[in-house]
Design a protein around this motif. Structure first.
Motif, PDB file in Angstrom:
ATOM      1  N   GLU A 125     -14.662-122.181  99.332  1.00  0.00           N
ATOM      2  CA  GLU A 125     -13.631-123.158  98.965  1.00  0.00           C
ATOM      3  C   GLU A 125     -12.337-122.905  99.739  1.00  0.00           C
ATOM      4  OE1 GLU A 125     -11.040-124.237  95.019  1.00  0.00           O
ATOM      5  OE2 GLU A 125     -13.145-123.713  94.732  1.00  0.00           O
ATOM      6  N   THR A 126     -11.943-121.639  99.850  1.00  0.00           N
ATOM      7  CA  THR A 126     -10.736-121.302 100.612  1.00  0.00           C
ATOM      8  C   THR A 126     -10.894-121.675 102.079  1.00  0.00           C
ATOM      9  OG1 THR A 126     -10.196-119.498  99.090  1.00  0.00           O
ATOM     10  CG2 THR A 126      -9.189-119.415 101.272  1.00  0.00           C
ATOM     11  N   LEU A 127     -12.047-121.364 102.657  1.00  0.00           N
ATOM     12  CA  LEU A 127     -12.291-121.702 104.061  1.00  0.00           C
ATOM     13  C   LEU A 127     -12.262-123.218 104.278  1.00  0.00           C
ATOM     14  CD1 LEU A 127     -15.086-119.128 104.938  1.00  0.00           C
ATOM     15  CD2 LEU A 127     -12.704-119.093 105.699  1.00  0.00           C
ATOM     16  N   THR A 128     -12.798-123.971 103.330  1.00  0.00           N
ATOM     17  CA  THR A 128     -12.772-125.434 103.422  1.00  0.00           C
ATOM     18  C   THR A 128     -11.335-125.942 103.376  1.00  0.00           C
ATOM     19  OG1 THR A 128     -14.949-125.570 102.378  1.00  0.00           O
ATOM     20  CG2 THR A 128     -13.597-127.568 102.341  1.00  0.00           C
ATOM     21  N   LYS A 129     -10.519-125.372 102.488  1.00  0.00           N
ATOM     22  CA  LYS A 129      -9.113-125.780 102.400  1.00  0.00           C
ATOM     23  C   LYS A 129      -8.357-125.442 103.685  1.00  0.00           C
ATOM     24  CE  LYS A 129      -8.624-125.490  97.399  1.00  0.00           C
ATOM     25  NZ  LYS A 129      -8.006-124.758  96.280  1.00  0.00           N
ATOM     26  N   ILE A 130      -8.646-124.297 104.258  1.00  0.00           N
ATOM     27  CA  ILE A 130      -8.006-123.924 105.522  1.00  0.00           C
ATOM     28  C   ILE A 130      -8.399-124.918 106.610  1.00  0.00           C
ATOM     29  CG2 ILE A 130      -7.964-122.188 107.368  1.00  0.00           C
ATOM     30  CD1 ILE A 130      -8.194-120.054 105.119  1.00  0.00           C
ATOM     31  N   ASP A 132      -9.384-128.030 106.351  1.00  0.00           N
ATOM     32  CA  ASP A 132      -8.842-129.384 106.218  1.00  0.00           C
ATOM     33  C   ASP A 132      -7.312-129.405 106.144  1.00  0.00           C
ATOM     34  OD1 ASP A 132      -8.078-128.863 103.551  1.00  0.00           O
ATOM     35  OD2 ASP A 132      -9.755-129.960 102.679  1.00  0.00           O
ATOM     36  N   GLY A 133      -6.683-128.236 106.284  1.00  0.00           N
ATOM     37  CA  GLY A 133      -5.230-128.169 106.344  1.00  0.00           C
ATOM     38  C   GLY A 133      -4.518-128.189 105.008  1.00  0.00           C
ATOM     39  N   SER A 134      -5.265-128.049 103.911  1.00  0.00           N
ATOM     40  CA  SER A 134      -4.621-128.104 102.594  1.00  0.00           C
ATOM     41  C   SER A 134      -4.375-126.725 101.979  1.00  0.00           C
ATOM     42  CB  SER A 134      -5.466-128.949 101.634  1.00  0.00           C
ATOM     43  OG  SER A 134      -6.733-128.345 101.418  1.00  0.00           O
ATOM     44  N   TYR A 135      -4.504-125.685 102.763  1.00  0.00           N
ATOM     45  CA  TYR A 135      -4.270-124.320 102.292  1.00  0.00           C
ATOM     46  C   TYR A 135      -3.123-123.734 103.108  1.00  0.00           C
ATOM     47  CZ  TYR A 135      -5.380-119.654 100.544  1.00  0.00           C
ATOM     48  OH  TYR A 135      -5.334-118.430  99.921  1.00  0.00           O
ATOM     49  N   GLU A 142       9.642-118.423 115.587  1.00  0.00           N
ATOM     50  CA  GLU A 142      10.878-117.741 115.956  1.00  0.00           C
ATOM     51  C   GLU A 142      10.927-116.316 115.411  1.00  0.00           C
ATOM     52  OE1 GLU A 142      14.221-120.182 114.905  1.00  0.00           O
ATOM     53  OE2 GLU A 142      13.458-121.892 116.032  1.00  0.00           O
ATOM     54  N   GLY A 143       9.782-115.621 115.491  1.00  0.00           N
ATOM     55  CA  GLY A 143       9.720-114.229 115.077  1.00  0.00           C
ATOM     56  C   GLY A 143       9.619-114.003 113.582  1.00  0.00           C
ATOM     57  N   ARG A 144       9.425-115.075 112.812  1.00  0.00           N
ATOM     58  CA  ARG A 144       9.329-114.954 111.353  1.00  0.00           C
ATOM     59  C   ARG A 144       7.995-115.491 110.870  1.00  0.00           C
ATOM     60  NH1 ARG A 144      15.253-117.174 110.601  1.00  0.00           N
ATOM     61  NH2 ARG A 144      16.348-115.207 110.713  1.00  0.00           N
ATOM     62  N   LEU A 145       7.478-114.897 109.791  1.00  0.00           N
ATOM     63  CA  LEU A 145       6.266-115.412 109.177  1.00  0.00           C
ATOM     64  C   LEU A 145       6.630-116.634 108.344  1.00  0.00           C
ATOM     65  CD1 LEU A 145       4.561-112.117 107.986  1.00  0.00           C
ATOM     66  CD2 LEU A 145       4.007-113.485 109.994  1.00  0.00           C
ATOM     67  N   VAL A 146       5.896-117.712 108.540  1.00  0.00           N
ATOM     68  CA  VAL A 146       6.145-118.948 107.809  1.00  0.00           C
ATOM     69  C   VAL A 146       4.796-119.472 107.299  1.00  0.00           C
ATOM     70  CG1 VAL A 146       6.999-121.323 107.993  1.00  0.00           C
ATOM     71  CG2 VAL A 146       8.094-119.502 109.309  1.00  0.00           C
ATOM     72  N   TRP A 147       4.754-119.820 106.002  1.00  0.00           N
ATOM     73  CA  TRP A 147       3.557-120.405 105.428  1.00  0.00           C
ATOM     74  C   TRP A 147       3.728-121.898 105.337  1.00  0.00           C
ATOM     75  CZ3 TRP A 147       4.871-115.490 104.615  1.00  0.00           C
ATOM     76  CH2 TRP A 147       3.858-114.548 104.608  1.00  0.00           C
ATOM     77  N   SER A 148       2.712-122.630 105.767  1.00  0.00           N
ATOM     78  CA  SER A 148       2.807-124.094 105.733  1.00  0.00           C
ATOM     79  C   SER A 148       2.557-124.616 104.331  1.00  0.00           C
ATOM     80  CB  SER A 148       1.798-124.697 106.701  1.00  0.00           C
ATOM     81  OG  SER A 148       0.484-124.271 106.396  1.00  0.00           O
TER      82      SER A 148
END
Length: 148
Positions: A125-130, A132-135, A142-148
């Motif tokens: 389920e997690t892999l599917t969400k990744i 399709d872009g919904s995870y 710019e050198g920072r970790l950012v979660w979409s």
């Protein structure tokens, strides 16, 4: 091979784990085994810091678990996934097939998933969400970790 492993460990492998190990021989070839590494197996999945363990690596970690000897680890807990040092990972409880996790320095969590099938369903389920872009996926901006 599994019967000999069970005999050495002194515990019967749950059916789900036995099936997984028979279908997925994740042991490294003998010449690639590094005795300095606590665990080795299939690297990079489900994340880049952990390994699904082959039979030999599982048995080695079971025999030398970092939490054993202090009352925090029970002999019916069989690790099937770990980081290289054996400090964190997931196990299956040989008594009822439930999946839990450990992290040295934190409480051991039992019953996080009711079975290996439920655990692998959650990974899928997690892999599917990744895919399709919904995870939320981490990127460096710019050198920072950012979660979409």
């Amino acid at each position: 091979m599994l019967a000999a492993t069970e005999e050495r460990m002194g515990v019967s492998l749950p059916g789900d784990l036995r099936t997984w190990l028979l279908q997925n021989n994740l042991d490294l070839p003998e010449e690639d085994v590094d005795d300095e590494v606590a665990c080795c197996g299939f690297d990079g999945f489900p994340d880049e810091g952990s390994f699904f363990l082959g039979v030999r690596a599982m048995e080695k970690l079971y025999a030398h678990h970092p939490l054993s000897g202090g009352g925090k680890w029970r002999e019916e807990l069989i690790p099937f996934q770990s980081d290289q040092d054996g400090w964190m990972g997931q196990f299956i409880d040989a008594r009822d097939g439930r999946i839990g996790r450990w992290f040295v320095g934190a409480p051991t969590v039992t019953g996080e998933y009711q079975s290996m099938a439920q655990y692998f369903d959650s990974v899928a389920e997690t892999l599917t969400k990744i895919a399709d872009g919904s995870y939320p996926v981490c990127v460096v901006t710019e050198g920072r970790l950012v979660w979409s």
